[in-house]
Design a protein around this motif. Structure first.
Motif, PDB file in Angstrom:
ATOM      1  N   ALA A 111       0.675  -0.841   0.061  1.00  0.00           N
ATOM      2  CA  ALA A 111       0.158  -0.020   0.034  1.00  0.00           C
ATOM      3  C   ALA A 111       0.805   1.718  -0.112  1.00  0.00           C
ATOM      4  N   LEU A 112       2.379   1.082   0.266  1.00  0.00           N
ATOM      5  CA  LEU A 112       2.803   2.129   0.388  1.00  0.00           C
ATOM      6  C   LEU A 112       2.905   3.178  -0.781  1.00  0.00           C
ATOM      7  N   PRO A 113       2.618   4.408  -0.931  1.00  0.00           N
ATOM      8  CA  PRO A 113       3.242   5.751  -1.931  1.00  0.00           C
ATOM      9  C   PRO A 113       4.158   5.387  -1.955  1.00  0.00           C
ATOM     10  N   PRO A 114       4.639   5.266  -4.180  1.00  0.00           N
ATOM     11  CA  PRO A 114       5.476   6.003  -4.384  1.00  0.00           C
ATOM     12  C   PRO A 114       6.466   6.739  -3.626  1.00  0.00           C
ATOM     13  N   GLY A 115       7.704   6.248  -2.944  1.00  0.00           N
ATOM     14  CA  GLY A 115       8.947   7.118  -1.956  1.00  0.00           C
ATOM     15  C   GLY A 115       8.205   7.025  -0.538  1.00  0.00           C
ATOM     16  N   GLY A 116       7.135   6.714  -0.079  1.00  0.00           N
ATOM     17  CA  GLY A 116       6.655   6.285   1.372  1.00  0.00           C
ATOM     18  C   GLY A 116       7.431   5.359   1.444  1.00  0.00           C
ATOM     19  N   TRP A 117       7.774   6.057   3.202  1.00  0.00           N
ATOM     20  CA  TRP A 117       9.368   4.859   4.015  1.00  0.00           C
ATOM     21  C   TRP A 117       8.215   4.435   4.933  1.00  0.00           C
ATOM     22  N   PRO A 118       8.780   3.350   5.154  1.00  0.00           N
ATOM     23  CA  PRO A 118       8.030   2.517   5.974  1.00  0.00           C
ATOM     24  C   PRO A 118       8.345   2.635   7.481  1.00  0.00           C
ATOM     25  N   ASN A 119       7.287   2.163   8.270  1.00  0.00           N
ATOM     26  CA  ASN A 119       7.604   1.464  10.303  1.00  0.00           C
ATOM     27  C   ASN A 119       7.074   1.305  10.714  1.00  0.00           C
ATOM     28  N   TRP A 120       8.057   1.155  11.674  1.00  0.00           N
ATOM     29  CA  TRP A 120       7.408  -0.417  12.600  1.00  0.00           C
ATOM     30  C   TRP A 120       6.777   0.075  14.158  1.00  0.00           C
ATOM     31  N   VAL A 121       5.721  -0.031  14.367  1.00  0.00           N
ATOM     32  CA  VAL A 121       6.075   0.469  16.031  1.00  0.00           C
ATOM     33  C   VAL A 121       5.721  -0.539  17.027  1.00  0.00           C
ATOM     34  N   LEU A 122       6.383  -1.073  18.314  1.00  0.00           N
ATOM     35  CA  LEU A 122       6.039  -2.219  18.450  1.00  0.00           C
ATOM     36  C   LEU A 122       4.507  -2.066  19.899  1.00  0.00           C
ATOM     37  N   GLY A 123       5.460  -0.653  20.593  1.00  0.00           N
ATOM     38  CA  GLY A 123       4.594  -0.646  21.627  1.00  0.00           C
ATOM     39  C   GLY A 123       4.849   1.002  22.668  1.00  0.00           C
ATOM     40  N   ASN A 124       3.546   1.936  22.726  1.00  0.00           N
ATOM     41  CA  ASN A 124       3.647   2.875  23.364  1.00  0.00           C
ATOM     42  C   ASN A 124       2.644   3.122  25.021  1.00  0.00           C
ATOM     43  N   HIS A 125       2.836   4.400  24.350  1.00  0.00           N
ATOM     44  CA  HIS A 125       2.350   4.693  26.345  1.00  0.00           C
ATOM     45  C   HIS A 125       0.951   4.478  26.536  1.00  0.00           C
ATOM     46  N   ASP A 126       0.296   3.950  25.092  1.00  0.00           N
ATOM     47  CA  ASP A 126      -1.099   4.742  25.353  1.00  0.00           C
ATOM     48  C   ASP A 126      -1.655   2.562  25.467  1.00  0.00           C
ATOM     49  N   ARG A 127      -0.674   1.527  25.054  1.00  0.00           N
ATOM     50  CA  ARG A 127      -1.499   0.439  24.443  1.00  0.00           C
ATOM     51  C   ARG A 127      -0.594  -0.636  25.550  1.00  0.00           C
ATOM     52  N   PRO A 128      -1.106  -2.043  26.056  1.00  0.00           N
ATOM     53  CA  PRO A 128      -0.953  -2.958  26.608  1.00  0.00           C
ATOM     54  C   PRO A 128       0.689  -2.886  25.858  1.00  0.00           C
ATOM     55  N   ARG A 129       1.878  -3.864  26.853  1.00  0.00           N
ATOM     56  CA  ARG A 129       3.336  -4.110  26.474  1.00  0.00           C
ATOM     57  C   ARG A 129       3.226  -5.415  26.063  1.00  0.00           C
ATOM     58  N   ILE A 130       3.929  -5.139  24.535  1.00  0.00           N
ATOM     59  CA  ILE A 130       4.252  -6.523  23.944  1.00  0.00           C
ATOM     60  C   ILE A 130       4.733  -7.334  24.849  1.00  0.00           C
ATOM     61  N   ALA A 131       5.083  -7.763  26.128  1.00  0.00           N
ATOM     62  CA  ALA A 131       5.621  -8.809  26.467  1.00  0.00           C
ATOM     63  C   ALA A 131       4.306  -9.457  27.221  1.00  0.00           C
TER      64      ALA A 131
END
Ligand code: NOJ
Length: 528
Positions: free
Chosen positions: A315-335
């Protein structure tokens, strides 16, 4: 700083670490983390191997939403320090090759911000239109059926002038009116203030919220709503979020950021096709990195992860650089989401996918969600809709630096869960089998290995419990094999030996078996 070719912006090879400043390190002993605490611990981040820090809001705030209610966009809250402390932190970080992103909160200010204080004084005040004021509905109730993300109507009545103001979050967080050019100019000035001090970019809070439908129509009801979901899900946020005008504003921010070589990361919780629109277009560029929360939303199995990676990449548009997030201060932790064993697989996944990864403080230690005694709950979301599991305190407790805690010499603002103490930094730093050691190895390998940092991704496939993909730069190819299950699986493709072969395993033994993927084992194999 990361050395990248001039054709490649620095943020494409970056690895971002989110600091929740209240809970990172407390230098002055008041129980709340601060800027000097961060400055004291920069070498920890250098040793970890990240190169970019995003710090959740540090601006003056009444802390109704712990800093996401900003009372002054160009200051530092005294609990965190001073502007001089910030300048010193930035200089110290830059001297170590670390970049700093601040957390800009454009959708709303605090109700204590001077702009809002003025806006509420009268319907004719010059600042009136800086916020979103509407007359009551004919029955005296809120102007429409919009619901706050924290439950209850997204409108608060202000008796002084007999109108409601819009607030997508707490009553203490009135929504700014981005349709007003004066607001746009003032907010861009605030961004410029920090860029001029040397800040390397911003994470933009709830970017998709900042413009509302000009006609304020009711949102459509959500037929799938049930009370356990949180009241916000009663309706689809069709008219209260994701309006086309947001892209014009994002383009203005982008233009400013690009002048400074800075990065903009947008917080946007939308399905992939909608998310992609936040990259903008050639005519109207959007943010550099619209946060991709696929790994937070995923069911933890090989088929779902493969499908999400393929969908996102395609789905990325031409030139769109991907990124990935595992967790943050709003969501339950990955562990907690996937369990401690799979959290190691998740670390390898995050750091071997194509695109800029963001990891949340404490996830590098494998911390599970903390238990919070009921009488210590602080999160306004939990206090407003208790018991639904929406509370965010469990992911915001102080980082355990040593066996005694080591976060503060005072009383921490949120209690440290005793279960976190054995996972402390000092203990893990000394243990080659620890989660921290795994993160360090993964980040070091990624830094040293261009195909893993910025190469292409292909052959994303799920077979049974195994997720597999390759990363390559045309000459060198690495294969990633992740066992998402809890039984051993024969390695589906031979792992060669010699100059090529297994280069890293998530297994605490540190040694990969060329024929077998152990339960919850991930391996990176050099195949050519
Ligand atoms: C998203 C932030 O991540 C969250 O912590 C905050 O409560 C809301 N935006 C409102 O600013």
């Amino acid at each position: 700083m990361t050395i990248v070719s001039s054709a490649q912006p620095w943020w494409q090879a970056a690895t971002i670490y989110q600091i929740y400043p209240r809970s990172f390190a407390d230098a002055n002993g008041d129980g709340v983390g601060d800027l000097n605490g961060i400055a004291d611990r920069l070498d920890y981040l250098v040793d970890l191997g990240i190169d970019t820090i995003w710090i959740s809001p540090i601006f003056p705030s009444p802390m109704a939403d712990f800093g996401y209610d900003v009372a002054d966009y160009t200051g530092i809250d005294p609990r965190f320090g001073t502007l001089a402390d910030f300048d010193a932190l930035l200089a110290k970080a830059h001297a170590r090759g670390l970049r700093i992103l601040l957390d800009f909160v454009p959708n709303h200010s605090s109700n204590q911000h001077a702009w809002f204080q003025q806006s509420r004084t009268s319907r004719d005040d010059p600042k009136r239109d800086w916020y979103i004021w509407r007359d009551p509905a004919p029955d005296g109730g809120p102007p429409n059926n919009w619901i706050s993300d924290f439950g209850s109507p997204a409108w608060t009545y202000d008796a002084a002038t007999g109108q409601y103001y819009s607030r997508a979050f707490l009553p203490e967080q009135p929504d700014l009116n981005w349709r007003n050019p004066a607001v746009r100019a003032a907010m861009l000035d605030a961004m410029r203030f920090w860029f001029d001090r040397g800040v390397d970019g911003f994470r933009l809070d709830v970017l998709w919220h900042i413009v509302k439908h000009a006609g304020f129509p009711d949102n459509p009801p959500n037929p799938d709503y049930h009370p356990g979901m949180g009241e916000m899900h009663r309706v689809h946020q069709l008219h209260s979020t994701d309006q086309p005008e947001v892209h014009v504003i994002a383009a203005e921010m982008r233009e400013l950021a690009d002048r400074y070589g800075a990065v903009l990361v947008g917080e946007i919780y939308l399905p992939v096709p909608k998310l992609m629109t936040y990259y903008g277009s050639a005519d109207l560029p959007g943010v550099h990195l619209p946060f991709n929360f696929q790994l937070i939303e995923a069911r933890w199995n090989a088929a779902d992860l493969a499908a999400r990676i393929v969908e996102y990449e395609a789905a990325l548009p031409p030139g769109g650089w991907p990124n990935w997030v595992l967790g943050n201060h709003d969501r339950p932790r990955i562990a907690t989401r996937v369990g401690p064993a799979q959290a190691r697989v998740a670390a390898m996944l995050l750091l071997t996918l194509r695109g800029t990864p963001t990891l949340y403080q404490g996830d590098e230690l494998g911390l599970p969600d903390a238990r919070i005694p009921t009488d210590r709950v602080q999160d306004p979301r939990e206090l407003r809709e208790p018991g639904l599991g929406l509370g965010r305190d469990p992911v915001r407790t102080p980082l355990p630096w040593d066996a005694a805690g080591g976060f503060t010499i005072g009383e921490p603002w949120l209690p440290v869960d005793p279960a976190h103490l054995p996972l402390n930094v000092a203990a893990q730093a000394a243990d080659p089998a620890s989660m921290l050691a795994l993160y360090r190895r993964l980040l070091a390998l990624r830094r040293a290995t261009p195909p893993l940092a910025t190469g292409a991704i292909d052959t994303v496939t799920a077979s049974g419990d195994v997720l597999r993909y390759d990363r390559s730069d045309g000459t060198t190819r690495y294969r990633i094999l992740l066992n998402l299950g809890d039984t051993p699986v024969p390695v589906p493709v031979p792992v060669p030996v010699g100059t090529v072969g297994a280069v890293l395993t998530t297994d605490p033994s540190g040694t990969a078996d060329p024929h077998l993927l152990r339960p919850a084992e991930g391996v990176i194999v050099k195949v050519s």
